[in-house]
Design a protein around this motif. Structure first.
Motif, PDB file in Angstrom:
ATOM      1  N   SER A  79       0.723  -1.149   0.016  1.00 60.25           N
ATOM      2  CA  SER A  79      -0.154   0.092  -0.023  1.00 60.25           C
ATOM      3  C   SER A  79       0.868   1.251   0.007  1.00 60.25           C
TER       4      SER A  79
ATOM      5  N   LYS B 193       0.755   3.734   1.806  1.00 59.70           N
ATOM      6  CA  LYS B 193       1.014   3.902   3.233  1.00 59.70           C
ATOM      7  C   LYS B 193       2.284   3.253   3.826  1.00 59.70           C
ATOM      8  N   ASP B 194       1.957   1.879   3.531  1.00 59.00           N
ATOM      9  CA  ASP B 194       3.299   1.145   3.905  1.00 59.00           C
ATOM     10  C   ASP B 194       4.578   1.581   3.241  1.00 59.00           C
TER      11      ASP B 194
ATOM     12  N   GLN C 178       5.413   4.593   2.401  1.00 58.56           N
ATOM     13  CA  GLN C 178       5.800   5.762   2.944  1.00 58.56           C
ATOM     14  C   GLN C 178       6.587   5.537   4.270  1.00 58.56           C
ATOM     15  N   GLU C 179       6.246   4.511   4.764  1.00 59.38           N
ATOM     16  CA  GLU C 179       7.069   4.229   6.153  1.00 59.38           C
ATOM     17  C   GLU C 179       8.376   3.575   5.821  1.00 59.38           C
TER      18      GLU C 179
END
Ligand code: HEM
Length: 248
Positions: free
Chosen positions: A103, A105-106, A108-109
């Motif tokens: 994803s 979001k994942d 970005q980490e």
């Protein structure tokens, strides 16, 4: 499931002949330990990049061999090796899609951990960008100057689908597969960080479009354009529509 038990099994003991020969102990410790991963997708991110580096190492080594075979005009052998390179290129492109299961979001980490790293620093990619110049010099020396032939003769006026033609097409295939990788990689970027994003070096990702237009062997693309133009000159650039009533 007992996570720790299976994670230990994944590492193996490094003692069996298979493990010793393939150096699995080192290989499987090239990724972060499970507790060091920022999220579960980070393992996939590392593995895809590492596998791609290995394919590029195999491709670059094979291209060295191809150059030797072309120098000796062992065209059949060179063509078999070109097929190996092309299969690696296809796999490289297909494998990128794995990262589309991550994803945004994942990612970005994970991205926070990459410093200002860039795929342009990949040793495999850099060597592959350099090698085509040497391959072209060899092709020219052996198949063009050595055979006293031009690309126009090989592709058009003396076309016989011979070894010079086959090698030229293998070079064109390499060029095309490289483009396909770059195109799929661009789609992956759009999917992960967006269309108008900047890289970790602060550059707009759109600068990668320059690479999408790069041709390693422009002469091989020009020869077909010249043929089409000559054809146009003979038959007329705009042709009349077929008559549906006329017999074929
Ligand atoms: C989520 C996944 C990925 C993202 C978001 C991503 C993003 C990027 C970005 C933003 C750049 C431009 C960097 C710059 O300005 O210097 C770049 C370049 C590059 N990346 Fe990736 N990348 C991803 C996965 C991969 C993978 C799996 C590979 C495998 C080899 C790869 C190889 C490269 C290469 C070779 C370049 C240079 C491309 C060129 O010059 O045409 N990337 N990537």
């Amino acid at each position: 499931m007992d996570r720790q038990k299976y994670q230990k099994m994944m590492r193996g003991a490094g003692q069996l002949d298979y493990e010793i020969y393939l150096n699995t102990e080192s290989l499987l410790s090239c990724q972060k330990e499970p507790e060091e991963l920022c999220n579960p997708d980070e393992l996939q991110f590392m593995i895809v990049h590492q596998v791609e580096e290995l394919w590029m190492k195999l491709m670059a080594t094979t291209l060295l061999d191809i150059d030797d075979e072309m120098q000796a005009r062992n065209s059949f052998k060179a063509l078999t090796l070109f097929r190996r390179v092309q299969l690696c290129q296809e796999m490289m492109t297909q494998q990128l899609v794995l990262l589309e299961t991550m994803s945004p979001k994942d990612y970005q980490e994970i991205r926070l951990l990459l410093g200002n790293g860039s795929g342009q620093e990949s040793p495999g990619f850099r060597v592959l960008l350099d090698m085509p110049t040497d391959l072209w010099q060899t092709f020219k020396a052996i198949y063009l100057e050595g055979g006293q032939r031009t690309l126009e003769q090989i592709y058009d006026s003396e076309y016989s689908h011979d070894d010079a033609y086959m090698i030229a097409e293998a070079l064109a295939e390499f060029d095309e597969q490289f483009q396909k990788f770059r195109h799929s990689h661009m789609q992956l970027i759009y999917r992960s960080i967006g269309v108008a994003a900047n890289s970790l070096k602060g550059r707009p990702v759109e600068i990668l479009n320059t690479g999408l237009r790069q041709k390693f062997f422009p002469e091989l693309w020009q020869v077909r354009a010249d043929m089409t133009d000559r054809w146009g000159g003979t038959y007329g650039k705009v042709r009349t529509k077929l008559d549906p009533k006329a017999k074929p």
